[in-house]
Structures are given as structure tokens and as C-alpha cells.
Scaffold this motif. Structure first.
Motif, short mmCIF file in Angstrom:
data_model
loop_
_atom_site.label_atom_id
_atom_site.label_comp_id
_atom_site.label_asym_id
_atom_site.label_seq_id
_atom_site.Cartn_x
_atom_site.Cartn_y
_atom_site.Cartn_z
N ASP A 176 13.15 4.38 44.19
CA ASP A 176 12.88 3.98 42.74
C ASP A 176 12.21 2.38 43.60
OD1 ASP A 176 13.69 2.54 40.10
OD2 ASP A 176 14.09 0.76 41.07
N ALA A 177 11.36 2.08 42.53
CA ALA A 177 9.95 0.91 43.29
C ALA A 177 10.78 -0.58 42.42
CB ALA A 177 9.57 0.87 41.78
N PHE A 178 11.71 -0.92 41.94
CA PHE A 178 12.98 -1.50 41.52
C PHE A 178 13.79 -1.97 43.02
CE2 PHE A 178 16.58 -3.53 40.24
CZ PHE A 178 16.68 -4.74 39.94
N THR A 179 14.49 -1.41 43.08
CA THR A 179 15.21 -1.04 43.96
C THR A 179 14.72 -1.44 45.63
OG1 THR A 179 15.78 1.25 43.79
CG2 THR A 179 17.60 -0.18 42.67
N LYS A 180 13.76 -0.66 45.70
CA LYS A 180 13.22 -0.61 46.96
C LYS A 180 11.88 -1.80 47.37
CE LYS A 180 10.55 0.56 50.32
NZ LYS A 180 10.32 -0.62 51.12
N SER A 181 11.67 -2.60 46.01
CA SER A 181 10.81 -4.02 45.71
C SER A 181 12.06 -4.79 46.77
CB SER A 181 10.75 -4.24 44.37
OG SER A 181 9.67 -5.13 44.62
N SER A 228 20.72 -3.54 46.56
CA SER A 228 19.88 -3.40 45.74
C SER A 228 20.06 -2.04 44.67
CB SER A 228 18.20 -3.78 46.63
OG SER A 228 17.60 -3.22 45.38
N ALA A 229 20.58 -2.34 43.93
CA ALA A 229 21.04 -0.45 43.03
C ALA A 229 20.80 -1.10 42.12
CB ALA A 229 22.78 -0.82 43.77
N LEU A 230 20.12 0.01 40.94
CA LEU A 230 21.15 -0.20 39.66
C LEU A 230 22.62 -0.07 38.98
CD1 LEU A 230 17.55 1.84 38.35
CD2 LEU A 230 18.07 -0.63 38.20
N VAL A 231 22.91 -0.59 37.72
CA VAL A 231 24.23 -0.62 37.34
C VAL A 231 25.36 0.00 38.23
CG1 VAL A 231 23.94 -0.60 35.23
CG2 VAL A 231 26.04 -2.23 35.93
N GLY A 257 19.90 -5.94 39.74
CA GLY A 257 20.17 -4.41 39.35
C GLY A 257 21.42 -4.74 38.77
N LEU A 258 22.05 -5.55 39.46
CA LEU A 258 23.77 -5.71 39.21
C LEU A 258 23.63 -7.27 38.58
CD1 LEU A 258 22.90 -4.70 42.50
CD2 LEU A 258 25.25 -6.17 43.08
#
Length: 377
Positions: A176-181, A228-231, A257-258
């Protein structure tokens, strides 16, 4: 001369008629909004939709835009899929002819939809897209969300100072671009702070079993897990970490994301002690914020989160740009947006030249206790 006078009178009467028609124009100004309204990550999109809708009611109650025209929103559900976000952008621009798009929810989606809006010269405003490179897509791409590059360093530095953290394990979603960034920012910050990284573990956004990574981490005995993760994934990681016997004193330090109350709702006591940074806190005492929180609770029977607050302010920012533009014209709105100044529930806001938030000094660090975030003191 008489002919000329009659022509001038007719022109004046026509101009007056047009001006009167414009003054009486009550046609809604319809904007597009692409959000995750179904699926695992709808927790973010629904919060954003509620923030928009609350602001929409307030703006229209106060007279709308352009001297009395109501504002309207056409929602498209991306379901968290970048292809769906891309198609939604095409539909809103090509069929609905909207002059501006709000969203999408996730950075992955913006990297798909943003180039389309930019190519078609329609401004697109992300309220929750925090990955590096979002506004670099092009001059029609804006965001009101504070980038992770500004939030994560404050979070990690605060945790290091308060708890003496020296050794950490890192986990991040690698698809995922968000969690990787966010991971890239974490890695650079940890190195700068001199914090030792014992291991770096990855997982997929649809994974539900994290026992292999967490078992390895447990054996290394870190001071904290930097995540770094989504919820949804973060909740599972928190639950499984405690089930595997990782001491609650081993903090989970997360990215944006948390930063959702859903973490506490899903993971319960396992999420206690989680540390996150945020540009907003529900307990801010200023009248505008407290009025927003009260109105949100009355309307939805639930408390707002950061994503709802950012969405609420963003619609006011966009409404100001439409008024300054003088028409629902994409090019004029784009030029007006960069000049907008607004003080809302998030505090004072303006755009930088890069179309990011200009002021990134308002980061607060929160910790979860009893399933709710509170200021880390």
C-alpha cells in the motif's frame, strides 16, 4: 442618435435582466467526492463523509455559496480499490461535470485518480492522503491532510524522550502506498534519532495472521513496535501481540492509519498504550472544536475522529475558494484555493506553494487508554 439611444437602453435592460437572473440563480453547485464507503477501510471513508455532510448542512444553512446557491456533493464509493477510484474520477469529471473533487480516501487511490483530475484540469483535494509525493502529481492536486513526513518524526522523538526507547522492531504493510511511504519516514527518523532497528517485518493489507512476525519480534525483546498499517491490520497486530505474550510495556507506535477510535473498539485493552501523532485532538478546548464535536455527536451518535475533522474544515476551505472564484469554474477555483485562509476545528489553515498544509506545527502526540485516545502527558 435616437437609434443609438434605443440600442443603449436595450443593452442596459438586457444587462439588468442577466444580472437579475444571476442574482436569483439557486442552482446547486455540485462537487464530487470519492470515498471508501464499503469494505474493510470504510471506517475512514464514512468518518470523512460524515464530516463533509455536517459541514455541508452548516454552509447551506448560512446561505451556501456564490450569493445563495446551495452546495451539493455527489458521492462515489471507491471501496478502497484504486481502479474504482480512477473510474469514479472519470465519471465525476466526464458525466457529472463537477468543477472540483474531494478525496479519494487513501494515497493509493489518489495516485490513480489524481493524474486524471490533473490532466483534465479539475482540482482534487485530498483530506486524508498523507503519503509522500501526493501534491507532486500536478498543479491541480491539493491536500489538507498533514503529511506523515511532518507527523511521524514528532511522534517518535516524543516517545524516545519520554520513555527512553533505544531498540525497536518495525512492521509495515508493503503493498500500500500510504503504509510504505509512512515506513520510509519511520526508517529515516529512527536512523536520525539513533534508535536501533532489531528487525523489519512486512505483511500484506489483506493478511490476518501476524503470528510469525510477532513471535520473532517477541524473541528480540524490543522497547517498542513501530507500526505502519491501516486500522484493520493494526487492530489484529495489537490483539495478536498481547495474545502471544508481548509485554504491554512494549509500546506500539503508529502512523496515521492507527489514528482512529476503531482501533480501541476492535482491539480493546490490547490497544492500550498505543502512541500516535495527530494534527487534531477531540479534547481541544477552543469553542469551534467543541461546537463541532457536540454537533457531530448529536447527529451521528458517535464521536468524530481526525478524518471527520479534516473533512469538515476542508469543505469550508473549498466553499471559500468557490466564492473567491466567483463561479463554479475549475480553473478559477484552483487559482483561488492556493490563497484561501481558514480557521476551523483544526486551527488556522492555508496552503503552501506546494499545495500542502502551510503550517505543520500543530502536531499533538496521543496515547490510547481504555479504548480512547488522550494526550500523552
Amino acid at each position: 442618435m435616437r437609434v443609438l439611444s434605443k440600442l443603449m437602453l436595450a443593452a442596459a435592460m438586457l444587462a439588468g435582466t442577466v444580472a437579475g437572473a444571476n442574482a436569483q440563480d439557486k442552482t446547486p453547485v455540485k462537487l464530487g467526492a470519492i470515498e471508501i464507503l464499503t469494505g474493510p477501510n470504510s471506517r475512514y471513508g464514512i468518518a470523512i463523509q460524515r464530516g463533509f455532510d455536517l459541514a455541508l448542512a452548516d454552509i447551506n444553512k448560512a446561505g451556501g455559496v456564490l450569493g445563495g446557491r446551495p452546495l451539493a456533493l455527489a458521492y462515489e464509493d471507491s471501496a478502497g480499490a484504486k481502479e474504482q477510484a480512477l473510474n469514479a474520477a472519470r465519471k465525476l469529471i466526464g458525466r457529472d461535470r463537477v468543477p472540483l473533487i474531494l478525496g479519494p480516501t487513501l494515497s493509493n487511490e489518489m495516485f490513480a485518480a489524481g493524474p486524471v483530475a490533473n490532466e483534465r484540469k479539475v482540482p482534487i483535494v485530498g483530506t486524508s492522503t498523507t503519503a509522500n509525493g501526493i501534491t507532486a502529481i500536478g498543479p491541480y492536486v491539493f491536500r489538507t491532510a498533514m503529511p506523515e513526513a511532518d507527523v511521524i518524526p514528532v511522534t517518535l522523538k516524543t516517545a524516545q524522550s519520554k520513555f527512553g526507547i533505544k531498540r525497536v522492531a518495525v512492521m509495515y504493510g508493503n503493498d500500500d502506498a500510504f503504509t510504505k511511504s509512512a515506513y520510509d519516514v519511520m526508517k529515516a527518523t529512527l536512523e536520525k534519532l539513533g534508535i536501533q532497528v532489531l528487525t523489519t517485518e512486512t505483511f500484506g493489507s489483506k493478511d490476518t495472521d501476524f503470528s510469525a512476525q510477532l513471535t520473532k519480534i517477541k524473541g528480540l525483546n524490543p522497547d517498542a513496535i513501530v507500526l505502519s498499517a491501516l486500522v484493520e491490520a493494526a487492530s489484529g497486530i495489537a490483539l495478536q501481540a498481547r495474545q502471544l505474550g508481548i509485554d504491554p510495556k512494549v509500546f506500539i507506535i503508529g502512523g496515521n492509519g492507527l489514528n482512529s477510535p476503531k482501533l480501541g473498539e476492535i482491539a480493546g485493552a490490547s490497544a492500550d498504550g498505543t502512541i500516535v501523532g495527530s494534527p487534531w485532538f477531540i479534547g481541544k478546548k477552543d469553542p469551534a472544536n467543541q461546537a463541532f464535536v457536540t454537533a457531530f455527536r448529536e447527529k451521528y451518535g458517535d464521536s468524530p475522529d481526525q478524518f471527520a475533522a479534516q473533512a469538515y474544515d476542508t469543505l469550508f476551505i473549498v466553499a471559500k475558494a468557490i466564492d473567491a472564484a466567483g463561479a463554479p469554474d475549475s480553473e478559477k477555483i484552483k487559482d483561488a484555493l492556493i490563497k484561501v485562509k481558514h480557521t476551523g476545528v483544526m486551527g488556522p489553515f492555508s496552503f503552501s506553494e506546494s499545495r500542502d498544509p502551510a503550517d505543520t506545527s500543530g502536531v499533538v502526540v496521543l496515547t490510547m487508554k481504555g479504548g480512547k485516545f488522550q494526550l500523552l502527558e
